[in-house]
Design a protein around this motif. Sequence first.
Motif, PDB file in Angstrom:
ATOM      1  N   LEU A 263       0.835  -1.202   0.000  1.00  0.00           N
ATOM      2  CA  LEU A 263       0.000   0.000   0.000  1.00  0.00           C
ATOM      3  C   LEU A 263       0.868   1.249   0.000  1.00  0.00           C
ATOM      4  N   GLY A 264       1.910   1.242   0.842  1.00  0.00           N
ATOM      5  CA  GLY A 264       2.803   2.392   0.882  1.00  0.00           C
ATOM      6  C   GLY A 264       3.517   2.621  -0.440  1.00  0.00           C
ATOM      7  N   VAL A 265       3.924   1.540  -1.083  1.00  0.00           N
ATOM      8  CA  VAL A 265       4.664   1.648  -2.341  1.00  0.00           C
ATOM      9  C   VAL A 265       3.812   2.281  -3.437  1.00  0.00           C
ATOM     10  N   ILE A 266       2.555   1.880  -3.532  1.00  0.00           N
ATOM     11  CA  ILE A 266       1.724   2.367  -4.650  1.00  0.00           C
ATOM     12  C   ILE A 266       0.871   3.580  -4.266  1.00  0.00           C
ATOM     13  N   PHE A 267       1.044   4.082  -3.050  1.00  0.00           N
ATOM     14  CA  PHE A 267       0.156   5.125  -2.542  1.00  0.00           C
ATOM     15  C   PHE A 267       0.071   6.329  -3.475  1.00  0.00           C
ATOM     16  N   PHE A 268       1.208   6.786  -3.987  1.00  0.00           N
ATOM     17  CA  PHE A 268       1.222   7.954  -4.862  1.00  0.00           C
ATOM     18  C   PHE A 268       1.636   7.603  -6.290  1.00  0.00           C
ATOM     19  N   LEU A 269       1.447   6.356  -6.672  1.00  0.00           N
ATOM     20  CA  LEU A 269       1.716   5.952  -8.052  1.00  0.00           C
ATOM     21  C   LEU A 269       0.400   5.944  -8.823  1.00  0.00           C
TER      22      LEU A 269
ATOM     23  N   ARG B  10       0.362   6.005 -12.618  1.00  0.00           N
ATOM     24  CA  ARG B  10       0.498   5.360 -13.924  1.00  0.00           C
ATOM     25  C   ARG B  10       0.758   3.869 -13.749  1.00  0.00           C
ATOM     26  N   MET B  11       0.093   3.068 -14.584  1.00  0.00           N
ATOM     27  CA  MET B  11       0.208   1.623 -14.453  1.00  0.00           C
ATOM     28  C   MET B  11       1.628   1.136 -14.692  1.00  0.00           C
TER      29      MET B  11
ATOM     30  N   LEU C  90       6.316  -1.440 -12.418  1.00  0.00           N
ATOM     31  CA  LEU C  90       7.754  -1.430 -12.163  1.00  0.00           C
ATOM     32  C   LEU C  90       8.056  -1.675 -10.689  1.00  0.00           C
ATOM     33  N   TYR C  91       7.395  -0.927  -9.810  1.00  0.00           N
ATOM     34  CA  TYR C  91       7.700  -1.037  -8.381  1.00  0.00           C
ATOM     35  C   TYR C  91       7.221  -2.362  -7.793  1.00  0.00           C
ATOM     36  N   VAL C  92       6.070  -2.824  -8.229  1.00  0.00           N
ATOM     37  CA  VAL C  92       5.582  -4.116  -7.742  1.00  0.00           C
ATOM     38  C   VAL C  92       6.486  -5.238  -8.241  1.00  0.00           C
ATOM     39  N   SER C  93       7.000  -5.105  -9.457  1.00  0.00           N
ATOM     40  CA  SER C  93       7.918  -6.112  -9.996  1.00  0.00           C
ATOM     41  C   SER C  93       9.227  -6.134  -9.216  1.00  0.00           C
TER      42      SER C  93
END
Length: 244
Positions: free
Chosen positions: A80-86, A88-89, A94-97
């Motif tokens: 949740l923290g990683v994608i909070f301010f992302l 664009r898919m 990229l970050y989830v990978s």
Amino acid sequence: MLPVLPDRHWCTRASSGGRHLMWILLALALFGTSSDVLAHAVAQGDKGYIQEITGVNLIAFMYLGAKHMVTGYDHLLFLLGVIFFLYRMQHIALYVSLFALGHSTTMLLGVYFNIGINSYIIDAIIGLSVVYKALDNLGAYQRWFGFQPNTRAATLIFGLFHGFGLSSKIIEYDISPDGLVPNLLAFNVGVEIGQIIALAMILIVMGFWRKTDGFFRHAYTANVAMMSAGFLLVGYQLTGYFVA
């Protein structure tokens, strides 16, 4: 550079909606620190099953991997923290990978080469990863130190620690070496399937939330709650380490 919360006075006050988010996240952390729901513990029934079966059991291990990720509150908080301010898919992918690469690498290699780390210590580090990401979202490092840490490297590195958390638990269960490699690969595939399911649910909720006028006001409180939950997890694990 990834977006962070704007430095405005109203961001320092929690609205009623933000307070609700804080209580939800803290309740999640409290639930997770109960003795029966440790961060990387496997349910008793699953534990017995893992210890008893031998040979290749791809579907079973895939299911266990997916179940672990969907119910792994520490993984979900960090994700949740990683994608909070992302937004664009391609950035989300990229970050989830990167997180998946780190998580998968240490989980597979840790079990295969029997590299175990004290579960209390590794889970405390995982709690710190939640704290780190919440502070990053709040723009704390730019304000305190005048620079922004490399978010991609941090996501990969903390992914490695998350993987060690799981591998350490699996090692404790002394699973059969018969079919170990294909079973571990199936487990990892299940973990990634579970991560996709969890990510989809998070993105749906975030998509609706971001359309509201109070998103940034609530976002500040949510990240403070996330940070508090991370500190709670760290404290719980360190207490367990010193009193165990």
